[in-house]
Motif scaffolding. Sequence first.
Motif, PDB file in Angstrom:
ATOM      1  N   TRP A  69      51.011   0.940  40.877  1.00 22.14           N
ATOM      2  CA  TRP A  69      51.789   1.359  39.764  1.00 22.14           C
ATOM      3  C   TRP A  69      51.640   2.323  38.908  1.00 22.14           C
ATOM      4  CZ3 TRP A  69      56.925  -1.003  39.064  1.00 22.14           C
ATOM      5  CH2 TRP A  69      57.436  -1.874  39.980  1.00 22.14           C
ATOM      6  N   GLU A  70      52.560   2.875  38.350  1.00 18.27           N
ATOM      7  CA  GLU A  70      52.194   3.815  37.069  1.00 18.27           C
ATOM      8  C   GLU A  70      53.345   3.361  35.962  1.00 18.27           C
ATOM      9  OE1 GLU A  70      50.799   6.271  34.034  1.00 18.27           O
ATOM     10  OE2 GLU A  70      49.898   5.201  35.741  1.00 18.27           O
ATOM     11  N   LYS A 101      55.440   3.650  32.379  1.00 16.11           N
ATOM     12  CA  LYS A 101      55.968   4.431  31.285  1.00 16.11           C
ATOM     13  C   LYS A 101      56.780   3.722  30.311  1.00 16.11           C
ATOM     14  CE  LYS A 101      53.982   8.088  33.170  1.00 16.11           C
ATOM     15  NZ  LYS A 101      52.486   8.599  32.663  1.00 16.11           N
ATOM     16  N   GLN A 131      55.442  14.159  32.310  1.00 14.75           N
ATOM     17  CA  GLN A 131      55.486  12.964  33.030  1.00 14.75           C
ATOM     18  C   GLN A 131      55.734  12.941  34.626  1.00 14.75           C
ATOM     19  OE1 GLN A 131      57.979   9.782  31.300  1.00 14.75           O
ATOM     20  NE2 GLN A 131      57.049  10.043  29.158  1.00 14.75           N
ATOM     21  N   VAL A 140      53.116  11.973  37.480  1.00 11.99           N
ATOM     22  CA  VAL A 140      53.354  10.796  38.537  1.00 11.99           C
ATOM     23  C   VAL A 140      53.277  11.408  39.912  1.00 11.99           C
ATOM     24  CG1 VAL A 140      54.429   9.345  36.846  1.00 11.99           C
ATOM     25  CG2 VAL A 140      55.770  11.309  38.326  1.00 11.99           C
ATOM     26  N   ARG A 144      51.073  10.044  43.007  1.00 15.70           N
ATOM     27  CA  ARG A 144      51.633   9.379  44.110  1.00 15.70           C
ATOM     28  C   ARG A 144      50.978  10.426  45.225  1.00 15.70           C
ATOM     29  NH1 ARG A 144      57.513  11.763  45.249  1.00 15.70           N
ATOM     30  NH2 ARG A 144      56.371  13.644  45.075  1.00 15.70           N
ATOM     31  N   VAL A 147      56.824   3.998  39.975  1.00 24.11           N
ATOM     32  CA  VAL A 147      56.810   4.175  38.617  1.00 24.11           C
ATOM     33  C   VAL A 147      57.965   3.181  37.791  1.00 24.11           C
ATOM     34  CG1 VAL A 147      57.335   5.852  36.760  1.00 24.11           C
ATOM     35  CG2 VAL A 147      56.632   6.722  38.914  1.00 24.11           C
ATOM     36  N   ILE A 162      61.505   5.156  41.216  1.00 29.44           N
ATOM     37  CA  ILE A 162      61.457   4.629  39.669  1.00 29.44           C
ATOM     38  C   ILE A 162      62.213   3.001  39.632  1.00 29.44           C
ATOM     39  CG2 ILE A 162      61.982   5.299  37.490  1.00 29.44           C
ATOM     40  CD1 ILE A 162      62.104   8.076  38.406  1.00 29.44           C
TER      41      ILE A 162
END
Length: 223
Positions: free
Chosen positions: A155-156, A158, A177, A181, A185, A197, A217
Amino acid sequence: MASAGAAALGLGVCVLAAPEIIVGAVIVAGVVVVGFAIKEALDTYAEKRGRPQVVRPAPETRPMPETAPAPQKPSPKKRPKPEPKGPDFPPVEPPEVTERDRHRCEPVPVPYHLGGNKLHDKCADRIPNNSFPGGDVFVNGKNFDALQLATRTLWEVKTHDIETYNPYILRIELEKQVEEVRRERDLAAACGFHFRVGVRDEAHKAALERLDRTLDIVVMDWC
């Protein structure tokens, strides 16, 4: 006597020349020795006339044996020529694998979050089924905000408040961004991980999807 001998000799010569004269004529001449010699000569001649002449056959001409032709050696089969396979370059040796490369895909828990943003850290720690809450996870040279080992998902997070940005700054921030990402990925995918995300609201999600609809997302309603 000498004349008689000469006469007998002449008669003997005639008898030898003409074998048809009988033996008695020689006896009448009275020369016994010469007559005996003449008789012996006549007997020899008679033998030769009475004996059939042996005709020796001509030496038989044997046919020359035919020389059998030497067996011909089978001509060696021509091997098919190999098709050209292009330039003969040596195989490329694989690069040396270092210890770091060997373990680059193994998740390594990091006991803290980078950045020091409390809201960001709280949202990351509360991701459902987070395997290492309280810190980041180092994979393939990058610190990710969280890892769900059960689904192998990195996971990232934001947590930017994009409503406060003016349009120009917002566009630059969103593009930044998306670029970030995408790179994360790719790093996750290289090690066989999924990538997601996390954002705080639907507006942020929609703005990112307009730039790249391939991103996964999720709106984090837990923070």
